[in-house]
Write a protein that holds these residues in place. Sequence first.
Motif, PDB file in Angstrom:
ATOM      1  N   PRO A 181       0.831  -1.215   0.000  1.00  0.00           N
ATOM      2  CA  PRO A 181       0.000   0.000   0.000  1.00  0.00           C
ATOM      3  C   PRO A 181       0.858   1.254   0.000  1.00  0.00           C
ATOM      4  O   PRO A 181       1.888   1.312   0.656  1.00  0.00           O
ATOM      5  CB  PRO A 181      -0.804  -0.131   1.301  1.00  0.00           C
ATOM      6  N   GLN A 182       0.422   2.234  -0.739  1.00  0.00           N
ATOM      7  CA  GLN A 182       1.144   3.497  -0.824  1.00  0.00           C
ATOM      8  C   GLN A 182       0.592   4.545   0.141  1.00  0.00           C
ATOM      9  O   GLN A 182       1.192   5.590   0.337  1.00  0.00           O
ATOM     10  CB  GLN A 182       1.077   4.035  -2.260  1.00  0.00           C
ATOM     11  N   GLU A 183      -0.576   4.267   0.710  1.00  0.00           N
ATOM     12  CA  GLU A 183      -1.163   5.180   1.676  1.00  0.00           C
ATOM     13  C   GLU A 183      -1.972   4.378   2.691  1.00  0.00           C
ATOM     14  O   GLU A 183      -2.302   3.216   2.455  1.00  0.00           O
ATOM     15  CB  GLU A 183      -2.041   6.221   0.989  1.00  0.00           C
TER      16      GLU A 183
ATOM     17  N   SER B  92      -4.498  -2.735  16.912  1.00  0.00           N
ATOM     18  CA  SER B  92      -4.079  -2.824  15.510  1.00  0.00           C
ATOM     19  C   SER B  92      -3.267  -1.596  15.109  1.00  0.00           C
ATOM     20  O   SER B  92      -3.442  -0.497  15.665  1.00  0.00           O
ATOM     21  CB  SER B  92      -5.253  -2.999  14.548  1.00  0.00           C
ATOM     22  N   CYS B  93      -2.370  -1.815  14.169  1.00  0.00           N
ATOM     23  CA  CYS B  93      -1.403  -0.792  13.781  1.00  0.00           C
ATOM     24  C   CYS B  93      -1.622  -0.360  12.341  1.00  0.00           C
ATOM     25  O   CYS B  93      -2.022  -1.160  11.496  1.00  0.00           O
ATOM     26  CB  CYS B  93       0.016  -1.349  13.962  1.00  0.00           C
ATOM     27  N   GLY B  94      -1.352   0.906  12.070  1.00  0.00           N
ATOM     28  CA  GLY B  94      -1.530   1.427  10.722  1.00  0.00           C
ATOM     29  C   GLY B  94      -0.334   1.248   9.821  1.00  0.00           C
ATOM     30  O   GLY B  94      -0.420   1.499   8.614  1.00  0.00           O
ATOM     31  N   PHE B  95       0.797   0.817  10.384  1.00  0.00           N
ATOM     32  CA  PHE B  95       1.944   0.509   9.549  1.00  0.00           C
ATOM     33  C   PHE B  95       1.803  -0.920   9.030  1.00  0.00           C
ATOM     34  O   PHE B  95       0.978  -1.701   9.528  1.00  0.00           O
ATOM     35  CB  PHE B  95       3.247   0.687  10.331  1.00  0.00           C
ATOM     36  N   ASP B  96       2.617  -1.281   8.074  1.00  0.00           N
ATOM     37  CA  ASP B  96       2.476  -2.601   7.435  1.00  0.00           C
ATOM     38  C   ASP B  96       3.832  -3.298   7.405  1.00  0.00           C
ATOM     39  O   ASP B  96       4.288  -3.742   6.340  1.00  0.00           O
ATOM     40  CB  ASP B  96       1.913  -2.419   6.016  1.00  0.00           C
TER      41      ASP B  96
ATOM     42  N   LEU C 167       5.087   1.992   5.064  1.00  0.00           N
ATOM     43  CA  LEU C 167       4.293   3.105   5.570  1.00  0.00           C
ATOM     44  C   LEU C 167       4.857   3.738   6.840  1.00  0.00           C
ATOM     45  O   LEU C 167       4.366   4.776   7.284  1.00  0.00           O
ATOM     46  CB  LEU C 167       2.831   2.681   5.830  1.00  0.00           C
ATOM     47  N   ALA C 168       5.873   3.129   7.454  1.00  0.00           N
ATOM     48  CA  ALA C 168       6.487   3.730   8.636  1.00  0.00           C
ATOM     49  C   ALA C 168       7.379   4.899   8.210  1.00  0.00           C
ATOM     50  O   ALA C 168       7.781   5.014   7.050  1.00  0.00           O
ATOM     51  CB  ALA C 168       7.307   2.687   9.394  1.00  0.00           C
ATOM     52  N   ALA C 169       7.688   5.767   9.158  1.00  0.00           N
ATOM     53  CA  ALA C 169       8.535   6.925   8.858  1.00  0.00           C
ATOM     54  C   ALA C 169       9.942   6.468   8.483  1.00  0.00           C
ATOM     55  O   ALA C 169      10.411   5.411   8.926  1.00  0.00           O
ATOM     56  CB  ALA C 169       8.596   7.851  10.071  1.00  0.00           C
ATOM     57  N   SER C 170      10.612   7.256   7.669  1.00  0.00           N
ATOM     58  CA  SER C 170      11.984   6.946   7.268  1.00  0.00           C
ATOM     59  C   SER C 170      12.921   7.051   8.465  1.00  0.00           C
ATOM     60  O   SER C 170      12.561   7.610   9.509  1.00  0.00           O
ATOM     61  CB  SER C 170      12.447   7.917   6.179  1.00  0.00           C
ATOM     62  N   LEU C 171      14.115   6.514   8.330  1.00  0.00           N
ATOM     63  CA  LEU C 171      15.101   6.618   9.398  1.00  0.00           C
ATOM     64  C   LEU C 171      15.385   8.077   9.729  1.00  0.00           C
ATOM     65  O   LEU C 171      15.442   8.458  10.909  1.00  0.00           O
ATOM     66  CB  LEU C 171      16.393   5.901   8.993  1.00  0.00           C
ATOM     67  N   ASP C 172      15.567   8.905   8.707  1.00  0.00           N
ATOM     68  CA  ASP C 172      15.859  10.324   8.947  1.00  0.00           C
ATOM     69  C   ASP C 172      14.742  10.990   9.734  1.00  0.00           C
ATOM     70  O   ASP C 172      15.001  11.782  10.660  1.00  0.00           O
ATOM     71  CB  ASP C 172      16.054  11.061   7.617  1.00  0.00           C
ATOM     72  N   LYS C 173      13.483  10.680   9.403  1.00  0.00           N
ATOM     73  CA  LYS C 173      12.355  11.299  10.104  1.00  0.00           C
ATOM     74  C   LYS C 173      12.250  10.795  11.541  1.00  0.00           C
ATOM     75  O   LYS C 173      11.925  11.565  12.445  1.00  0.00           O
ATOM     76  CB  LYS C 173      11.056  11.035   9.336  1.00  0.00           C
TER      77      LYS C 173
END
Length: 416
Positions: free
Chosen positions: A100-102, A140-144, A254-260
């Motif tokens: 998923p992209q979003e 439940s979590c929104g990341f995948d 969908l999780a934040a990048s390492l930098d973020k």
Amino acid sequence: MNTYLNKFNDSVKNTLFIKLPKNEQEFIKNKSLELKFSHQEIKQIIDIARDLSTWNEESIIKLFPDHNQKKVVFTRLRKAYEDIRNKPNSYENFELKNIPQEQKFTFKTEAKDGFGLGLCPVASEKTRCCNLLTLDAVESCGFDCSYCSIQSFYNQNTITFDSNFADKLKNLNLDKNKTYHIGTGQASDSLMWGNREGILDALFLFAKENPNVILEFKTKSDNIKYFLERDIPNNILCTWSLNTPTIIENEEHLAASLDKRLASARAVADKGVKVGFHFHPIVQYENYLSDYAKVYARLLKEFNPSEVALVSFGTLTFIKPVIKQLRDREFRSKITQMPLQDASGKSSYPDSIKVEMFKHAYESFTPWHKDVFFYLCMEEHEMWSKTFGYQYSTNNDFERAMLSSYSTKLDMEFLI
């Protein structure tokens, strides 16, 4: 022939045969009719075919041995499959599929029975455990993330909030003469939902009213707006689960990048909140040690040990329902492409690989050893001495050491 065809049709029931490409289904069927594979052999061949597809490896048709003796064919097929499983993964030519992209969720708020405060769901006497208590503020979590076990317990697309959560927190009866460590990031990500349904308001109030509780928010998000806009109780820890860019991009969808994640941790630390970092799971792949070393070095450079309460290490550990769930998904992942050995009733890397990854990780943080609490999560007792050079005699000893260290870091009184 008809008798064996009926046997074959019975063997593929309740398997992932129907999810294989049509050409692979036909190939497996024809080879089974030709070589008279047993029921268990057919099931294993289907799992092999499914794994090869999930791992983005060659089709079972190309891997299948050319021989006319069943035993030879099956033995050679298993060996070829295990060779692929046991070699370090490469993400160089890995192509994602159906990711998923979003984020698209159904949100549900309902009154739930019970409170959801209990021991960490993976707590076990077979492994050294810190006796963490967990609060299921959200289910439940929104990341995948492809390795996550949450998807085997909850509907991944339905996010459930407890309408009575705030009241239940107020009525929670805790011993005022005891230090508690409670985490909110087991059944969902602690921060990705922000203050939806007032969950952060309720948790912050709970922390203020219970100064003997160390409340940990664990996240892979960069949603720290609520933290930046408010005064934060000094007994709150904010921790980030980190990984290499390779794993984040290919397995933590969908999780934040390492930098973020690191920028968020830096911003929260700048507000005076103690932070922590979880490297769980550390994943073996080609050149993984050098990739993780770069992340470790960034932490040493970007944070002062006085700001950091903890660093933990863990790795992939599966129960059978999670492996089955991963095989059932229509996506690609190399997470289960790993040598699996029994680990206290679950499946994980062989000890030799664990020693390599944990020893490397711990030694990379040598400058922080005296000022930060380090621990292994869900690992057998002896793994500590093999990698850290020491171990705790009991889970209670581990818990006391952790709580004492956190209390000192947070400038709290440690109440046994």
